[in-house]
Design an enzyme around this catalytic site. Structure first.
Site, PDB file in Angstrom:
ATOM      1  N   TYR A   1       3.015  -0.843   8.104  1.00  0.00           N
ATOM      2  CA  TYR A   1       3.781  -0.474   6.801  1.00  0.00           C
ATOM      3  C   TYR A   1       3.805   0.959   7.041  1.00  0.00           C
ATOM      4  CZ  TYR A   1      -0.133   0.867   4.047  1.00  0.00           C
ATOM      5  OH  TYR A   1      -1.271   1.547   3.468  1.00  0.00           O
TER       6      TYR A   1
ATOM      7  N   LYS B   1      -1.407   1.648  10.508  1.00  0.00           N
ATOM      8  CA  LYS B   1      -1.094   1.490   9.172  1.00  0.00           C
ATOM      9  C   LYS B   1      -1.123   0.116   8.833  1.00  0.00           C
ATOM     10  CE  LYS B   1       0.663   4.233   5.398  1.00  0.00           C
ATOM     11  NZ  LYS B   1      -0.325   4.039   4.455  1.00  0.00           N
TER      12      LYS B   1
ATOM     13  N   GLU C   1     -12.410   8.431   4.622  1.00  0.00           N
ATOM     14  CA  GLU C   1     -11.332   8.898   3.949  1.00  0.00           C
ATOM     15  C   GLU C   1     -11.098   8.199   2.577  1.00  0.00           C
ATOM     16  OE1 GLU C   1      -7.678   7.415   5.696  1.00  0.00           O
ATOM     17  OE2 GLU C   1      -8.773   5.753   6.556  1.00  0.00           O
TER      18      GLU C   1
ATOM     19  N   LEU D   1      -6.800   6.811   8.807  1.00  0.00           N
ATOM     20  CA  LEU D   1      -5.226   6.903   8.985  1.00  0.00           C
ATOM     21  C   LEU D   1      -5.066   8.504   9.067  1.00  0.00           C
ATOM     22  CD1 LEU D   1      -2.488   5.456   8.853  1.00  0.00           C
ATOM     23  CD2 LEU D   1      -2.326   6.312   6.602  1.00  0.00           C
TER      24      LEU D   1
END
Ligand code: PDD
Length: 281
Positions: free
Chosen positions: A36, A145, A178, A202
């Protein structure tokens, strides 16, 4: 906020969300065999669309999902039809529909879903975010993702239970990777540190733009993991992403980060990003 029409675009066809139907045998549903992306919409224009689509296409190629042809046109068509002014588009591409089998059939038509979401964005560096940290229990390919977000969802549940705004995922040497849905930067010894894009995070579009902006402004950067063991030395910290923009992190695990206020570099980068976004939209 102006009203948005509740439409979506499924396999190229703009239709009411309530009427759109996805096959129960879709591999996105059965296996999470899908990727996505999220693209911000500012006054009806799609921000950094090319960069988001390049990331999505690159990911699809890596996992051998057929790359849909008309993504950019579909996105623009949907923004116009739905009259979305401020918010974002959620794009999901799954491998498609096939009899259930782990081994994916090759060359099947992907399922492409695009949904507009109305969303009010916080002003740059206007929030004082608090986070908890926890061991990173996600998989080894966070650069993809993937829609298989259970690790992130579990972190977000812990975050909600702790009454804070974000969860930070940490490697076994205390490397802060993250946030659950954001990238993380610290200022440490007057150098900006952020985790390298080595597959464990990411590679955020916002992160990439901020690294460019920092260089332009003259703030030194190092793609090296911020270490929890050095947190007493952090001068400031912030989170960033398409939905987050740049927002200061002022508390981590119940203790203030630095002096617990918005840092000067955070403010500077938040404003530079806002300016860049205005120019690019
Ligand atoms: N997520 N890291 C993770 C794990 C993310 O999910 C996101 C964004 C980011 C920031 O990436 P970008 O700057 O490209 O938005 C970093 C989106 C917004 C989401 O899942 O809704």
């Amino acid at each position: 906020m102006a009203m948005m029409k509740p439409l979506c675009c499924l396999n190229g066809l703009v239709q009411p969300v309530a009427e759109a139907r996805i096959d129960p045998l879709d591999r996105g549903f059965l296996f999470g065999d899908a990727l996505y992306d999220v693209v911000r919409v500012v006054e009806g224009s799609l921000l950094h669309l090319d960069a988001h689509l390049a990331r999505l296409r690159g990911g699809l190629e890596r996992i051998d999902i057929v790359v849909p042809a008309a993504l950019a046109d579909d996105c623009r068509q949907l923004v116009a039809a739905s009259e979305l002014e401020t918010g974002y588009l959620y794009l999901q591409v799954s491998r498609g529909v096939a009899p259930r089998s782990h081994q994916p059939p090759s060359g099947i038509a992907p399922t492409v879903l695009i949904v507009p979401m109305a969303h009010l964005f916080d002003a740059p560096a206007s929030r004082a975010l608090r986070a908890i940290s926890q061991p990173d229990r996600r998989w080894m390919h966070c650069d993809l993702k993937t829609t298989s977000l259970l690790g992130a969802v579990m972190g977000k549940i812990d975050m909600r239970d702790a009454g804070v705004d974000e969860v930070l995922f940490v490697g076994d040497q205390g490397q802060v990777r993250e946030g659950g849905s954001s990238n993380f930067f610290v200022r440490h010894g007057d150098v900006l540190e952020t985790h390298p894009a080595d597959g464990r995070i990411l590679e955020g579009i916002t992160r990439g733009i901020l690294l460019e902006l920092a260089e332009q402004i003259g703030l030194p950067c190092r793609e090296t993991p911020p270490l929890l063991s050095e947190r007493e030395e952090w001068q400031e910290a912030f989170l960033c992403g398409t939905l987050t923009g740049v927002q200061p992190l002022v508390e981590l695990d119940g203790e203030p980060v630095a002096d617990g206020v918005v840092g000067a570099w955070t403010k500077q980068l938040a404003e530079a990003l806002e300016k860049r976004n205005r120019n690019d939209s």
